[in-house]
Design a protein around this motif. Sequence first.
Motif, PDB file in Angstrom:
ATOM      1  N   ARG A 146      -2.462   5.947   2.253  1.00  0.00           N
ATOM      2  CA  ARG A 146      -1.274   5.054   2.014  1.00  0.00           C
ATOM      3  C   ARG A 146      -0.011   5.411   2.302  1.00  0.00           C
ATOM      4  NH1 ARG A 146      -3.646   4.138  -4.441  1.00  0.00           N
ATOM      5  NH2 ARG A 146      -4.772   2.162  -3.934  1.00  0.00           N
TER       6      ARG A 146
ATOM      7  N   ASP B 151       2.256   1.691  -3.365  1.00  0.00           N
ATOM      8  CA  ASP B 151       1.028   2.385  -4.382  1.00  0.00           C
ATOM      9  C   ASP B 151       1.024   3.798  -3.891  1.00  0.00           C
ATOM     10  OD1 ASP B 151       0.494  -0.054  -5.467  1.00  0.00           O
ATOM     11  OD2 ASP B 151      -1.206  -0.691  -4.025  1.00  0.00           O
TER      12      ASP B 151
ATOM     13  N   VAL C 285      -1.087   4.106   6.885  1.00  0.00           N
ATOM     14  CA  VAL C 285      -0.613   2.726   6.790  1.00  0.00           C
ATOM     15  C   VAL C 285       1.038   2.614   7.379  1.00  0.00           C
ATOM     16  CG1 VAL C 285       0.394   0.742   5.118  1.00  0.00           C
ATOM     17  CG2 VAL C 285      -1.613   2.070   4.721  1.00  0.00           C
TER      18      VAL C 285
ATOM     19  N   GLU D 152       0.892  -1.061   0.030  1.00  0.00           N
ATOM     20  CA  GLU D 152       0.179   0.069   0.033  1.00  0.00           C
ATOM     21  C   GLU D 152       0.928   1.140  -0.111  1.00  0.00           C
ATOM     22  OE1 GLU D 152      -3.191   0.634  -0.108  1.00  0.00           O
ATOM     23  OE2 GLU D 152      -4.531  -1.044   0.687  1.00  0.00           O
TER      24      GLU D 152
END
Length: 281
Positions: free
Chosen positions: A125, A102, A129, A99
């Motif tokens: 993200r 990304d 995270v 993530e």
Amino acid sequence: MDVHQYCQERAAASGSSFYYSFVFLPQDTRRAITAFYALCRELDDVVDECHESQLALAKLDWWREEIMRFAAGAPEHPATRALLDTAQGRNAPAALLLEIVDGMAMDLEHLRYPDFKSLNLYCYRVAGVVGEVAAAIFGGARNADDRAVRRYAHELGLAFQLTNIIRDVGEDARRGRIYLPQDELARFGAREADILHGVVTPAFQALMQFQFERAAACYERAFAALPASARHAQRPGLVMAAIYRTLLNEIRRAEFPVLRARVSLTPMRKLWLASKTWLFP
């Protein structure tokens, strides 16, 4: 190569406020979070230092493969090797690490965000995270508190990223990027051209006050979500919160000079805030 020394030098060289939240940790935990931080720096540098988007995307693809090698127990890069070498780090979920990759890719694909919903995905993200993985490394939550600690970590990560966005408006604009949501610029009557050219207007000041209030609310929600049972273990995050929240308040106190200057705290002040928060979380 000593992989832990590599990560230590990577963290120290960054000059980031995050470094101050690591210094009081026990060695094993410090090694784990330093390795994770070094990994995040490596990913961030792909976007910041690689000026050809196709090459940057190719490098991020390599990192996706590297994270799968990490999950399989056979990473190649010093940062992922160091993370695997720590008890707290080796269980970092590959899905969460992907993530983060990304999120970095979004920086290559988006120079603008139409609204806060789309910006919030980016923040989740690259920061939410990160907060969740870091909180897991620090530990200290009972099973019943896991969900609350994750909520705390996400809110705190969002608060940190919104603080970064406010601090770096001018620097990002000079790179052609505006992270402030486009619909909010329109709501306050702030012109994109003024931001790109460093022109401070009353509309811009009102827009930044709105961004400040949103970030401040995220800090409050994060603190409210953190269970008392996890507060001691989560002191590194609280140290970072003390530093970043003070920075946010300094930016507001200076009336948002962010188009032309980068507001920062001195190393001595960061160390003082870190020491005070560590002793009295």
